[in-house]
Design an enzyme around this catalytic site. Structure first.
Site, PDB file in Angstrom:
ATOM      1  N   THR A  15       0.814  -1.209   0.000  1.00  0.00           N
ATOM      2  CA  THR A  15       0.000   0.000   0.000  1.00  0.00           C
ATOM      3  C   THR A  15       0.850   1.262   0.000  1.00  0.00           C
ATOM      4  O   THR A  15       1.994   1.239   0.465  1.00  0.00           O
ATOM      5  CB  THR A  15      -0.902  -0.008   1.257  1.00  0.00           C
ATOM      6  OG1 THR A  15      -1.524   1.259   1.402  1.00  0.00           O
ATOM      7  CG2 THR A  15      -0.104  -0.276   2.535  1.00  0.00           C
ATOM      8  N   ASP A  16       0.259   2.361  -0.453  1.00  0.00           N
ATOM      9  CA  ASP A  16       0.959   3.656  -0.387  1.00  0.00           C
ATOM     10  C   ASP A  16       1.019   4.189   1.046  1.00  0.00           C
ATOM     11  O   ASP A  16       1.773   5.124   1.336  1.00  0.00           O
ATOM     12  CB  ASP A  16       0.282   4.690  -1.303  1.00  0.00           C
ATOM     13  CG  ASP A  16      -1.189   4.981  -0.973  1.00  0.00           C
ATOM     14  OD1 ASP A  16      -1.738   4.364  -0.046  1.00  0.00           O
ATOM     15  OD2 ASP A  16      -1.779   5.842  -1.654  1.00  0.00           O
ATOM     16  N   GLU A  17       0.203   3.601   1.967  1.00  0.00           N
ATOM     17  CA  GLU A  17       0.148   4.142   3.337  1.00  0.00           C
ATOM     18  C   GLU A  17       1.466   3.967   4.078  1.00  0.00           C
ATOM     19  O   GLU A  17       1.692   4.614   5.098  1.00  0.00           O
ATOM     20  CB  GLU A  17      -0.998   3.492   4.122  1.00  0.00           C
ATOM     21  CG  GLU A  17      -2.336   3.733   3.474  1.00  0.00           C
ATOM     22  CD  GLU A  17      -3.525   3.631   4.422  1.00  0.00           C
ATOM     23  OE1 GLU A  17      -3.325   3.522   5.635  1.00  0.00           O
ATOM     24  OE2 GLU A  17      -4.656   3.656   3.913  1.00  0.00           O
ATOM     25  N   TYR A  38      -2.172  -0.413  11.019  1.00  0.00           N
ATOM     26  CA  TYR A  38      -2.277  -1.083   9.713  1.00  0.00           C
ATOM     27  C   TYR A  38      -1.054  -0.792   8.852  1.00  0.00           C
ATOM     28  O   TYR A  38      -0.383  -1.710   8.375  1.00  0.00           O
ATOM     29  CB  TYR A  38      -3.556  -0.642   8.983  1.00  0.00           C
ATOM     30  CG  TYR A  38      -3.522  -0.963   7.493  1.00  0.00           C
ATOM     31  CD1 TYR A  38      -3.582  -2.286   7.050  1.00  0.00           C
ATOM     32  CD2 TYR A  38      -3.400   0.049   6.533  1.00  0.00           C
ATOM     33  CE1 TYR A  38      -3.527  -2.597   5.695  1.00  0.00           C
ATOM     34  CE2 TYR A  38      -3.349  -0.255   5.178  1.00  0.00           C
ATOM     35  CZ  TYR A  38      -3.410  -1.569   4.762  1.00  0.00           C
ATOM     36  OH  TYR A  38      -3.339  -1.880   3.425  1.00  0.00           O
ATOM     37  N   LYS A  44       1.983  -3.255   7.457  1.00  0.00           N
ATOM     38  CA  LYS A  44       2.286  -3.457   6.030  1.00  0.00           C
ATOM     39  C   LYS A  44       3.747  -3.072   5.757  1.00  0.00           C
ATOM     40  O   LYS A  44       4.436  -3.732   4.978  1.00  0.00           O
ATOM     41  CB  LYS A  44       1.344  -2.624   5.147  1.00  0.00           C
ATOM     42  CG  LYS A  44      -0.102  -3.095   5.126  1.00  0.00           C
ATOM     43  CD  LYS A  44      -0.298  -4.496   4.536  1.00  0.00           C
ATOM     44  CE  LYS A  44      -0.064  -4.565   3.044  1.00  0.00           C
ATOM     45  NZ  LYS A  44      -0.450  -5.897   2.487  1.00  0.00           N
TER      46      LYS A  44
HETATM   47  P1  NAD Z   1      -9.771  -7.357   2.137  1.00  0.00           P
HETATM   48  O1  NAD Z   1      -9.785  -7.071   3.597  1.00  0.00           O
HETATM   49  O2  NAD Z   1     -10.983  -7.081   1.327  1.00  0.00           O
HETATM   50  O3  NAD Z   1      -9.392  -8.898   1.901  1.00  0.00           O
HETATM   51  C1  NAD Z   1      -8.394  -9.548   2.615  1.00  0.00           C
HETATM   52  C2  NAD Z   1      -8.514 -11.055   2.363  1.00  0.00           C
HETATM   53  O4  NAD Z   1      -7.453 -11.706   3.073  1.00  0.00           O
HETATM   54  C3  NAD Z   1      -9.831 -11.640   2.866  1.00  0.00           C
HETATM   55  O5  NAD Z   1     -10.364 -12.518   1.898  1.00  0.00           O
HETATM   56  C4  NAD Z   1      -9.425 -12.407   4.121  1.00  0.00           C
HETATM   57  O6  NAD Z   1     -10.250 -13.528   4.390  1.00  0.00           O
HETATM   58  C5  NAD Z   1      -7.998 -12.822   3.779  1.00  0.00           C
HETATM   59  N1  NAD Z   1      -7.178 -13.050   4.981  1.00  0.00           N
HETATM   60  C6  NAD Z   1      -7.087 -12.220   6.065  1.00  0.00           C
HETATM   61  N2  NAD Z   1      -6.258 -12.775   6.973  1.00  0.00           N
HETATM   62  C7  NAD Z   1      -5.802 -13.942   6.440  1.00  0.00           C
HETATM   63  C8  NAD Z   1      -4.908 -14.947   6.882  1.00  0.00           C
HETATM   64  N3  NAD Z   1      -4.325 -14.865   8.087  1.00  0.00           N
HETATM   65  N4  NAD Z   1      -4.656 -15.993   6.082  1.00  0.00           N
HETATM   66  C9  NAD Z   1      -5.248 -16.088   4.862  1.00  0.00           C
HETATM   67  N5  NAD Z   1      -6.131 -15.185   4.396  1.00  0.00           N
HETATM   68  C10 NAD Z   1      -6.388 -14.119   5.177  1.00  0.00           C
HETATM   69  O7  NAD Z   1      -8.499  -6.581   1.570  1.00  0.00           O
HETATM   70  P2  NAD Z   1      -8.300  -5.854   0.153  1.00  0.00           P
HETATM   71  O8  NAD Z   1      -8.819  -4.490   0.242  1.00  0.00           O
HETATM   72  O9  NAD Z   1      -8.753  -6.779  -0.917  1.00  0.00           O
HETATM   73  O10 NAD Z   1      -6.706  -5.748   0.138  1.00  0.00           O
HETATM   74  C11 NAD Z   1      -5.910  -6.817  -0.377  1.00  0.00           C
HETATM   75  C12 NAD Z   1      -4.445  -6.458  -0.240  1.00  0.00           C
HETATM   76  O11 NAD Z   1      -4.186  -5.243  -0.950  1.00  0.00           O
HETATM   77  C13 NAD Z   1      -3.996  -6.179   1.203  1.00  0.00           C
HETATM   78  O12 NAD Z   1      -2.720  -6.702   1.362  1.00  0.00           O
HETATM   79  C14 NAD Z   1      -3.987  -4.675   1.308  1.00  0.00           C
HETATM   80  O13 NAD Z   1      -3.032  -4.240   2.254  1.00  0.00           O
HETATM   81  C15 NAD Z   1      -3.584  -4.287  -0.107  1.00  0.00           C
HETATM   82  N6  NAD Z   1      -4.050  -2.972  -0.570  1.00  0.00           N
HETATM   83  C16 NAD Z   1      -5.382  -2.625  -0.466  1.00  0.00           C
HETATM   84  C17 NAD Z   1      -5.814  -1.404  -0.983  1.00  0.00           C
HETATM   85  C18 NAD Z   1      -7.276  -0.997  -0.931  1.00  0.00           C
HETATM   86  O14 NAD Z   1      -7.591   0.139  -1.292  1.00  0.00           O
HETATM   87  N7  NAD Z   1      -8.189  -1.853  -0.522  1.00  0.00           N
HETATM   88  C19 NAD Z   1      -4.888  -0.542  -1.577  1.00  0.00           C
HETATM   89  C20 NAD Z   1      -3.546  -0.907  -1.643  1.00  0.00           C
HETATM   90  C21 NAD Z   1      -3.148  -2.138  -1.153  1.00  0.00           C
HETATM   91  O1  DAU Z   2      -4.176   3.968   0.455  1.00  0.00           O
HETATM   92  C1  DAU Z   2      -4.389   2.597   0.339  1.00  0.00           C
HETATM   93  C2  DAU Z   2      -5.254   2.124   1.484  1.00  0.00           C
HETATM   94  O2  DAU Z   2      -6.567   2.590   1.228  1.00  0.00           O
HETATM   95  C3  DAU Z   2      -5.246   0.618   1.671  1.00  0.00           C
HETATM   96  O3  DAU Z   2      -3.945   0.198   2.008  1.00  0.00           O
HETATM   97  C4  DAU Z   2      -6.232   0.197   2.764  1.00  0.00           C
HETATM   98  O4  DAU Z   2      -6.285  -1.217   2.843  1.00  0.00           O
HETATM   99  C5  DAU Z   2      -7.600   0.725   2.392  1.00  0.00           C
HETATM  100  O5  DAU Z   2      -8.532   0.413   3.397  1.00  0.00           O
HETATM  101  C6  DAU Z   2      -7.546   2.240   2.171  1.00  0.00           C
HETATM  102  O6  DAU Z   2      -7.291   2.933   3.434  1.00  0.00           O
HETATM  103  P1  DAU Z   2      -8.065   4.295   3.799  1.00  0.00           P
HETATM  104  O7  DAU Z   2      -8.015   4.460   5.267  1.00  0.00           O
HETATM  105  O8  DAU Z   2      -7.593   5.424   2.951  1.00  0.00           O
HETATM  106  O9  DAU Z   2      -9.541   3.877   3.271  1.00  0.00           O
HETATM  107  P2  DAU Z   2     -11.006   4.105   3.890  1.00  0.00           P
HETATM  108  O10 DAU Z   2     -11.975   3.747   2.824  1.00  0.00           O
HETATM  109  O11 DAU Z   2     -11.151   3.480   5.232  1.00  0.00           O
HETATM  110  O12 DAU Z   2     -11.045   5.685   4.090  1.00  0.00           O
HETATM  111  C7  DAU Z   2     -10.859   6.568   2.996  1.00  0.00           C
HETATM  112  C8  DAU Z   2     -10.888   7.967   3.555  1.00  0.00           C
HETATM  113  O13 DAU Z   2     -12.227   8.261   3.983  1.00  0.00           O
HETATM  114  C9  DAU Z   2      -9.997   8.164   4.772  1.00  0.00           C
HETATM  115  O14 DAU Z   2      -9.437   9.470   4.736  1.00  0.00           O
HETATM  116  C10 DAU Z   2     -10.965   8.049   5.955  1.00  0.00           C
HETATM  117  C11 DAU Z   2     -12.269   8.567   5.380  1.00  0.00           C
HETATM  118  N1  DAU Z   2     -13.505   7.968   5.943  1.00  0.00           N
HETATM  119  C12 DAU Z   2     -13.607   6.614   5.982  1.00  0.00           C
HETATM  120  C13 DAU Z   2     -14.739   6.017   6.495  1.00  0.00           C
HETATM  121  C14 DAU Z   2     -14.853   4.515   6.568  1.00  0.00           C
HETATM  122  C15 DAU Z   2     -14.545   8.778   6.362  1.00  0.00           C
HETATM  123  O15 DAU Z   2     -14.457  10.031   6.293  1.00  0.00           O
HETATM  124  N2  DAU Z   2     -15.678   8.191   6.851  1.00  0.00           N
HETATM  125  C16 DAU Z   2     -15.806   6.835   6.967  1.00  0.00           C
HETATM  126  O16 DAU Z   2     -16.863   6.373   7.478  1.00  0.00           O
END
Ligand code: NAD
Ligand code: DAU
Length: 355
Positions: free
Chosen positions: A132-134, A158, A162
């Protein structure tokens, strides 16, 4: 075949569906099925022999080693993680267990399998770590976007977990020569996004007549990428990325949260108007997220320059597709909102005051 971890979650499921829509190479999908894992995301693959699902934890090194020996994957694509920042604030332990210890266990299993391969297969093998970019921390309004050489400065449990996993992946290349690749991507959105995250939460709350919670002033900035573009970036890095390298992936699309929420309300007003008024009337500014990162921005020039990848979807077209998907998939939404979902929503939102 390729071995995918976390392929029942949001991005992982989109990746598996996208992969099998373009290739006949088999996928072993390994997922623990936590609250975020959902086999309904993969229902279209139920009778597809190219997809094998195994429920398991990435901390289970023995099971991983057995599966690697049996199925001989040419690559591992590692999505499995605890992924929600707010949950990491309420309960950080699971984030260390899965994101740090789990990635370590997976790396150990991968290393011991990789060492059994012949010279040619060893050279061709890839371990792709989805990050992730975080990990880069928070930017000021005028700061340049994150590049692959920006120093790590994670701010939440989180992002710290990562970051730790990224360091382990890097070390396995440097020390053991394991052919690893890491992608650091910005915020994804699209179908199958669990409605604890901003975009699907706003869409589902709006339709259910609930408050639309915006943390603090709503002027925090995120870069948004349509999930299919992320999947394409991962395929591209898997095929042509240089082992040991990291690649930033982003949408060149910085938006404030409040602007995202307004756009979603406007799309819903157009596609499913309320009897009276606008969905914007449901917006409530509430107590901010502790330690909330102000701005993320991704400089994705390296992946474009070296591998020729750039996003195909615009925010406008991607968001319209996403809203349309949620409107057409009520059964999926009500299924994920059953059970523990309500407990999470109560824990996260009930104590927050409207500001
Ligand atoms: P998600 O939470 O939707 O899915 C995570 C999956 O991992 C689920 O299916 C869960 O059952 C599985 N899992 C969790 N713990 C596990 C374990 N111990 N063993 C095996 N499986 C397990 O997450 P996502 O949003 O699809 O993100 C996927 C990946 O991409 C993550 O590594 C996250 O850090 C990264 N990522 C997410 C975003 C985003 O915006 N969602 C952006 C950048 C990177
Ligand atoms: O940047 C990549 C990341 O983006 C991933 O690594 C994470 O897995 C993914 O969850 C996401 O993280 P964020 O914290 O940016 O996503 P989220 O959707 O939780 O929140 C997006 C923005 O919106 C953040 O600034 C918090 C805000 N927010 C979120 C929720 C859930 C609100 O204002 N209200 C809300 O109820």
């Amino acid at each position: 075949m390729i071995f995918v971890t976390g392929g029942a979650g949001f991005i992982g499921a989109n990746f598996v569906l996208n992969w099998l829509a373009q290739s006949d190479e088999h996928v072993l999908n390994y997922d623990k099925l936590t609250y975020a894992g959902n086999l309904n995301n993969l229902v279209s693959l139920r009778d597809d022999a190219r997809h094998l699902f195994v429920q398991g934890d990435i901390n289970d090194t023995d099971l991983l080693q057995t599966l690697f020996a049996q199925h001989q994957p040419r690559a591992i694509v590692h999505f499995a993680a605890e992924s929600h920042v707010d949950r990491s604030i309420h309960g950080p332990a699971a984030f260390v267990t899965t994101n740090v210890n789990g990635t370590f266990s997976l790396l150990e299993a991968a290393r011991s399998y990789w060492q059994t391969l012949d010279v040619e297969k060893k050279a061709a093998f890839r371990f792709l770590h989805v990050s992730t970019d975080e990990v880069y921390g928070s930017l000021g309004a005028e700061d340049p976007a994150f590049t692959e050489t920006t120093a790590y400065a994670p701010n939440s449990p989180y992002s710290a977990s990562k970051a730790a996993s990224d360091h382990l992946v890097r070390a396995y290349h440097h020390t053991y020569g394991l052919p690893v690749l890491t992608t650091n991507c910005s915020n994804n959105y699209g179908p199958y996004h669990f409605p604890e995250k901003l975009i699907p939460l706003i869409i589902t709350n709006a339709r259910q007549g609930k408050d639309l919670p915006v943390y603090g002033d709503g002027l925090q900035v995120r870069d948004w990428l349509y999930v299919t573009d992320h999947c394409t970036a991962i395929r591209t890095v898997l095929e042509n990325g240089r082992p040991g390298e990291t690649y930033n992936v982003g949408g060149w699309n910085e938006q404030t949260n409040i602007s995202v929420v307004h756009t979603l309300c406007d799309l819903l007003d157009e596609l499913q108007p309320k009897a009276s008024g606008s969905y914007r009337d449901q917006i409530r500014h509430i107590t901010d997220r502790p330690g909330h990162d102000r701005r993320y921005a991704i400089d994705a020039r390296k992946i474009e320059r070296e591998l020729g990848w750039k996003p195909q979807e615009t925010f406008s077209s991607g968001l319209r597709k996403t809203v349309a998907w949620y409107l057409a998939n009520d059964a999926w939404v009500s299924n994920v909102q059953s059970g523990d979902y309500t407990k999470w929503i109560d824990l996260q939102y009930q104590s927050k005051t409207t500001t």
